[in-house]
Design a protein around this motif. Structure first.
Motif, PDB file in Angstrom:
ATOM      1  N   TRP A 159      -3.002  -2.064   4.604  1.00 21.82           N
ATOM      2  CA  TRP A 159      -3.027  -1.419   3.278  1.00 21.82           C
ATOM      3  C   TRP A 159      -3.395   0.053   3.404  1.00 21.82           C
ATOM      4  O   TRP A 159      -2.760   0.917   2.779  1.00 21.82           O
ATOM      5  CB  TRP A 159      -4.022  -2.147   2.375  1.00 21.82           C
ATOM      6  CG  TRP A 159      -4.205  -1.525   1.028  1.00 21.82           C
ATOM      7  CD1 TRP A 159      -5.123  -0.585   0.660  1.00 21.82           C
ATOM      8  CD2 TRP A 159      -3.430  -1.792  -0.152  1.00 21.82           C
ATOM      9  NE1 TRP A 159      -4.981  -0.247  -0.660  1.00 21.82           N
ATOM     10  CE2 TRP A 159      -3.943  -0.971  -1.184  1.00 21.82           C
ATOM     11  CE3 TRP A 159      -2.362  -2.652  -0.427  1.00 21.82           C
ATOM     12  CZ2 TRP A 159      -3.427  -0.991  -2.471  1.00 21.82           C
ATOM     13  CZ3 TRP A 159      -1.840  -2.656  -1.710  1.00 21.82           C
ATOM     14  CH2 TRP A 159      -2.373  -1.837  -2.716  1.00 21.82           C
ATOM     15  N   ASN A 160      -4.396   0.361   4.203  1.00 21.23           N
ATOM     16  CA  ASN A 160      -4.817   1.753   4.349  1.00 21.23           C
ATOM     17  C   ASN A 160      -3.805   2.567   5.132  1.00 21.23           C
ATOM     18  O   ASN A 160      -3.576   3.749   4.829  1.00 21.23           O
ATOM     19  CB  ASN A 160      -6.193   1.816   5.019  1.00 21.23           C
ATOM     20  CG  ASN A 160      -7.323   1.493   4.057  1.00 21.23           C
ATOM     21  OD1 ASN A 160      -7.718   2.327   3.254  1.00 21.23           O
ATOM     22  ND2 ASN A 160      -7.829   0.278   4.117  1.00 21.23           N
ATOM     23  N   LEU A 161      -3.174   1.951   6.121  1.00 19.94           N
ATOM     24  CA  LEU A 161      -2.148   2.661   6.884  1.00 19.94           C
ATOM     25  C   LEU A 161      -0.942   2.984   6.009  1.00 19.94           C
ATOM     26  O   LEU A 161      -0.438   4.125   6.010  1.00 19.94           O
ATOM     27  CB  LEU A 161      -1.724   1.818   8.083  1.00 19.94           C
ATOM     28  CG  LEU A 161      -0.592   2.394   8.952  1.00 19.94           C
ATOM     29  CD1 LEU A 161      -0.998   3.736   9.539  1.00 19.94           C
ATOM     30  CD2 LEU A 161      -0.215   1.425  10.059  1.00 19.94           C
ATOM     31  N   THR A 162      -0.476   2.013   5.243  1.00 17.86           N
ATOM     32  CA  THR A 162       0.696   2.257   4.391  1.00 17.86           C
ATOM     33  C   THR A 162       0.352   3.157   3.206  1.00 17.86           C
ATOM     34  O   THR A 162       1.228   3.875   2.707  1.00 17.86           O
ATOM     35  CB  THR A 162       1.285   0.927   3.878  1.00 17.86           C
ATOM     36  OG1 THR A 162       0.258   0.156   3.227  1.00 17.86           O
ATOM     37  CG2 THR A 162       1.849   0.112   5.038  1.00 17.86           C
ATOM     38  N   THR A 163      -0.901   3.133   2.766  1.00 18.60           N
ATOM     39  CA  THR A 163      -1.324   4.095   1.740  1.00 18.60           C
ATOM     40  C   THR A 163      -1.152   5.519   2.250  1.00 18.60           C
ATOM     41  O   THR A 163      -0.626   6.393   1.552  1.00 18.60           O
ATOM     42  CB  THR A 163      -2.793   3.863   1.347  1.00 18.60           C
ATOM     43  OG1 THR A 163      -2.919   2.624   0.658  1.00 18.60           O
ATOM     44  CG2 THR A 163      -3.298   4.978   0.439  1.00 18.60           C
ATOM     45  N   LEU A 164      -1.608   5.748   3.473  1.00 16.14           N
ATOM     46  CA  LEU A 164      -1.471   7.071   4.083  1.00 16.14           C
ATOM     47  C   LEU A 164      -0.003   7.463   4.210  1.00 16.14           C
ATOM     48  O   LEU A 164       0.387   8.583   3.854  1.00 16.14           O
ATOM     49  CB  LEU A 164      -2.142   7.072   5.457  1.00 16.14           C
ATOM     50  CG  LEU A 164      -1.970   8.331   6.306  1.00 16.14           C
ATOM     51  CD1 LEU A 164      -2.564   9.545   5.604  1.00 16.14           C
ATOM     52  CD2 LEU A 164      -2.604   8.139   7.685  1.00 16.14           C
ATOM     53  N   LEU A 165       0.812   6.552   4.687  1.00 22.08           N
ATOM     54  CA  LEU A 165       2.244   6.847   4.850  1.00 22.08           C
ATOM     55  C   LEU A 165       2.911   7.114   3.504  1.00 22.08           C
ATOM     56  O   LEU A 165       3.749   8.016   3.376  1.00 22.08           O
ATOM     57  CB  LEU A 165       2.936   5.684   5.563  1.00 22.08           C
ATOM     58  CG  LEU A 165       2.517   5.429   7.012  1.00 22.08           C
ATOM     59  CD1 LEU A 165       3.209   4.188   7.551  1.00 22.08           C
ATOM     60  CD2 LEU A 165       2.811   6.639   7.879  1.00 22.08           C
ATOM     61  N   GLY A 166       2.545   6.331   2.494  1.00 22.61           N
ATOM     62  CA  GLY A 166       3.124   6.543   1.174  1.00 22.61           C
ATOM     63  C   GLY A 166       2.744   7.876   0.580  1.00 22.61           C
ATOM     64  O   GLY A 166       3.579   8.574  -0.018  1.00 22.61           O
ATOM     65  N   ALA A 167       1.472   8.261   0.730  1.00 25.35           N
ATOM     66  CA  ALA A 167       1.024   9.545   0.196  1.00 25.35           C
ATOM     67  C   ALA A 167       1.693  10.705   0.928  1.00 25.35           C
ATOM     68  O   ALA A 167       2.099  11.695   0.313  1.00 25.35           O
ATOM     69  CB  ALA A 167      -0.489   9.649   0.311  1.00 25.35           C
ATOM     70  N   LEU A 168       1.817  10.581   2.253  1.00 24.83           N
ATOM     71  CA  LEU A 168       2.493  11.623   3.024  1.00 24.83           C
ATOM     72  C   LEU A 168       3.971  11.712   2.639  1.00 24.83           C
ATOM     73  O   LEU A 168       4.528  12.809   2.517  1.00 24.83           O
ATOM     74  CB  LEU A 168       2.357  11.338   4.518  1.00 24.83           C
ATOM     75  CG  LEU A 168       0.963  11.523   5.126  1.00 24.83           C
ATOM     76  CD1 LEU A 168       0.949  11.031   6.566  1.00 24.83           C
ATOM     77  CD2 LEU A 168       0.538  12.990   5.052  1.00 24.83           C
ATOM     78  N   GLY A 169       4.598  10.552   2.448  1.00 23.41           N
ATOM     79  CA  GLY A 169       5.998  10.546   2.046  1.00 23.41           C
ATOM     80  C   GLY A 169       6.208  11.165   0.683  1.00 23.41           C
ATOM     81  O   GLY A 169       7.188  11.884   0.462  1.00 23.41           O
TER      82      GLY A 169
ATOM     83  N   GLY B  90       0.816  -1.207   0.000  1.00 18.65           N
ATOM     84  CA  GLY B  90       0.000   0.000   0.000  1.00 18.65           C
ATOM     85  C   GLY B  90       0.850   1.257   0.000  1.00 18.65           C
ATOM     86  O   GLY B  90       0.412   2.311  -0.476  1.00 18.65           O
ATOM     87  N   PHE B  91       2.062   1.149   0.542  1.00 19.34           N
ATOM     88  CA  PHE B  91       2.979   2.295   0.511  1.00 19.34           C
ATOM     89  C   PHE B  91       3.272   2.699  -0.926  1.00 19.34           C
ATOM     90  O   PHE B  91       3.288   3.892  -1.264  1.00 19.34           O
ATOM     91  CB  PHE B  91       4.269   1.941   1.243  1.00 19.34           C
ATOM     92  CG  PHE B  91       5.236   3.083   1.358  1.00 19.34           C
ATOM     93  CD1 PHE B  91       5.137   3.990   2.401  1.00 19.34           C
ATOM     94  CD2 PHE B  91       6.234   3.269   0.414  1.00 19.34           C
ATOM     95  CE1 PHE B  91       6.022   5.053   2.510  1.00 19.34           C
ATOM     96  CE2 PHE B  91       7.119   4.321   0.505  1.00 19.34           C
ATOM     97  CZ  PHE B  91       7.014   5.221   1.559  1.00 19.34           C
ATOM     98  N   ALA B  92       3.510   1.700  -1.777  1.00 23.60           N
ATOM     99  CA  ALA B  92       3.788   1.995  -3.185  1.00 23.60           C
ATOM    100  C   ALA B  92       2.580   2.638  -3.848  1.00 23.60           C
ATOM    101  O   ALA B  92       2.720   3.542  -4.674  1.00 23.60           O
ATOM    102  CB  ALA B  92       4.176   0.712  -3.920  1.00 23.60           C
ATOM    103  N   PHE B  93       1.381   2.182  -3.477  1.00 25.83           N
ATOM    104  CA  PHE B  93       0.194   2.803  -4.060  1.00 25.83           C
ATOM    105  C   PHE B  93       0.067   4.253  -3.618  1.00 25.83           C
ATOM    106  O   PHE B  93      -0.259   5.136  -4.429  1.00 25.83           O
ATOM    107  CB  PHE B  93      -1.072   2.044  -3.678  1.00 25.83           C
ATOM    108  CG  PHE B  93      -2.318   2.785  -4.065  1.00 25.83           C
ATOM    109  CD1 PHE B  93      -2.695   2.879  -5.404  1.00 25.83           C
ATOM    110  CD2 PHE B  93      -3.089   3.436  -3.107  1.00 25.83           C
ATOM    111  CE1 PHE B  93      -3.816   3.604  -5.777  1.00 25.83           C
ATOM    112  CE2 PHE B  93      -4.212   4.157  -3.476  1.00 25.83           C
ATOM    113  CZ  PHE B  93      -4.583   4.237  -4.812  1.00 25.83           C
ATOM    114  N   GLY B  94       0.309   4.516  -2.326  1.00 22.95           N
ATOM    115  CA  GLY B  94       0.212   5.886  -1.850  1.00 22.95           C
ATOM    116  C   GLY B  94       1.173   6.806  -2.576  1.00 22.95           C
ATOM    117  O   GLY B  94       0.816   7.925  -2.963  1.00 22.95           O
ATOM    118  N   VAL B  95       2.399   6.335  -2.794  1.00 27.49           N
ATOM    119  CA  VAL B  95       3.395   7.125  -3.517  1.00 27.49           C
ATOM    120  C   VAL B  95       2.958   7.347  -4.963  1.00 27.49           C
ATOM    121  O   VAL B  95       3.023   8.462  -5.494  1.00 27.49           O
ATOM    122  CB  VAL B  95       4.767   6.424  -3.477  1.00 27.49           C
ATOM    123  CG1 VAL B  95       5.753   7.107  -4.419  1.00 27.49           C
ATOM    124  CG2 VAL B  95       5.310   6.397  -2.060  1.00 27.49           C
TER     125      VAL B  95
END
Length: 240
Positions: free
Chosen positions: A150-160, A36-41
């Motif tokens: 998935w939702n937590l890492t999405t948030l982190l990825g988007a913030l990053g 999910g981090f990759a998706f957020g980014v």
């Protein structure tokens, strides 16, 4: 006794211990949830806001469709075309639902909530269990752990992504496609599946330079019926 009979008879318990099912389900949830981090980014890099990115993961919650949507938008495709490509990728979950409804046999009141978690990973873990109890545990634990992570890492990825600025300069625009390929490759076990994947790649890349963004993805979906039609012709000729 058949698998269906074992699933239907609550007295039969030949599956793995509950703890083993939970361990396997958590392993799948953690391994896939981190992507999910990759998706957020990727989503932030394609121009979506933090709120839009997080809402996509909360409501859509199917990685392939989400990556397809933001990928098409990043390439300049129209929202309608991007949504169409994501929709066709998500249709497969409806077929998972048909099978899981027979295996899980959840109470009617719970089915609308369970439908949100009908994805590749939950279906794989649930259907791998020989008993209904194991299938339910696998489905719930995989769905819950994956949804939260998935939702937590999405948030982190988007913030990053917002913090580092231009994601293209860091090469993070390739994160989404790389994760998608990593998830897809292990699923291609038969010659038919590999043929469909190969033809889809040819169609997608072949039409990419000449068609609007998002449209090549829709054309790539034709790979499955084409391969099945060719196989049907060959089978018919073999019977003559």
């Amino acid at each position: 006794m058949t698998e269906q009979e074992a699933l239907a008879d609550p007295r039969v318990d030949r599956g793995k211990p509950d703890a083993a099912v939970v361990r396997d389900a958590l392993g799948v949830g953690a391994a896939v949830g981190l992507s999910g981090f990759a998706f957020g980014v990727t989503s932030a890099g394609s121009g979506l806001t933090l709120l839009q990115t997080c809402v996509l993961s909360l409501l859509v919650f199917t990685g392939a469709s989400q990556f397809a949507l933001v990928g098409a938008l990043a390439a300049g495709g129209s929202p309608l075309t991007a949504a169409a490509g994501a929709f066709f990728l998500g249709v497969r979950n409806a077929f998972y639902g048909l099978r899981l409804s027979q295996v899980l046999r959840l109470p009617r009141a719970l089915r609308p909530f369970a439908a949100q978690w009908v994805i590749d990973e939950t279906a794989a873990v649930a259907l791998a269990q020989p008993t209904r109890r194991g299938a339910r545990i696998g489905f719930v634990v995989t769905g819950l752990s994956l949804y939260v992570l998935w939702n937590l890492t999405t948030l982190l990825g988007a913030l990053g992504a917002e913090a580092i600025g231009d994601t293209d300069a860091w090469g993070l625009d390739a994160a989404g496609p790389a994760v998608f390929l990593a998830l897809l490759a292990p699923m291609l076990k038969t010659a038919t599946e590999r043929a469909v994947a190969g033809l889809a790649v040819i169609l997608g890349l072949g039409f990419l330079p000449v068609l609007p963004a998002g449209v090549p993805v829709l054309l790539a979906a034709l790979a499955a019926p084409v391969v099945l039609w060719v196989q049907g012709r060959r089978a018919g000729e073999g019977l003559r």
